[in-house]
Design a protein around this motif. Sequence first.
Motif, mmCIF file in Angstrom:
data_model
loop_
_atom_site.group_PDB
_atom_site.id
_atom_site.type_symbol
_atom_site.label_atom_id
_atom_site.label_comp_id
_atom_site.label_asym_id
_atom_site.label_seq_id
_atom_site.Cartn_x
_atom_site.Cartn_y
_atom_site.Cartn_z
ATOM 1 N N THR A 1 15.845 8.275 -60.852
ATOM 2 C CA THR A 1 16.059 6.946 -60.287
ATOM 3 C C THR A 1 14.752 6.160 -60.251
ATOM 4 N N ILE B 1 17.388 13.877 -59.514
ATOM 5 C CA ILE B 1 18.056 12.579 -59.381
ATOM 6 C C ILE B 1 17.079 11.540 -58.844
ATOM 7 N N LYS B 2 16.278 11.930 -57.846
ATOM 8 C CA LYS B 2 15.294 11.001 -57.279
ATOM 9 C C LYS B 2 14.268 10.596 -58.333
ATOM 10 N N ARG C 1 18.698 17.439 -56.390
ATOM 11 C CA ARG C 1 18.397 16.163 -55.726
ATOM 12 C C ARG C 1 17.055 15.618 -56.174
ATOM 13 N N THR C 2 16.080 16.457 -56.369
ATOM 14 C CA THR C 2 14.763 16.021 -56.815
ATOM 15 C C THR C 2 14.846 15.395 -58.208
#
Length: 142
Positions: free
Chosen positions: A9, A5-6, A2-3
Amino acid sequence: MRTAIKISTIMLALLAGFFFQHFFASTEHSRPTLAKDKYCMLSTAPCTQHDVTMSLNSNTPHPLMPVLLTVEWPATTSSSLLLELTGLEMEMGKPVFQLKQLRPGVFQGEVIMPACTSSSMTWLGELSDGTQTVYPAIRTTR
């Protein structure tokens, strides 16, 4: 995961913002301006620029109404001239008109100014004999 992906982004958003700002900054600088020392504002009174004299048969040209442009260009050997116009207050394309030779050094052509939603519009021109260019400007009103 998730990190990653963040972070991706955020990086993508920053990159998109950079290109977006660069695109709009470059188009803003390319807008034409009415420099008094560069453009010859046309009317029924003759206006001379680089030994080229230009005049209209009307002081107040109107959109979609023909106006006659007369040019005295004694030093040219061309048989016609091309006038390309660009809107100052808004982008409306680049209409092009041809002026034909009446006699050596004298040219004339009918110019029909495009219609615009505003009450007045300034058109900046480039008038060329194929070798030299002069810069007329025409102010239209509704």
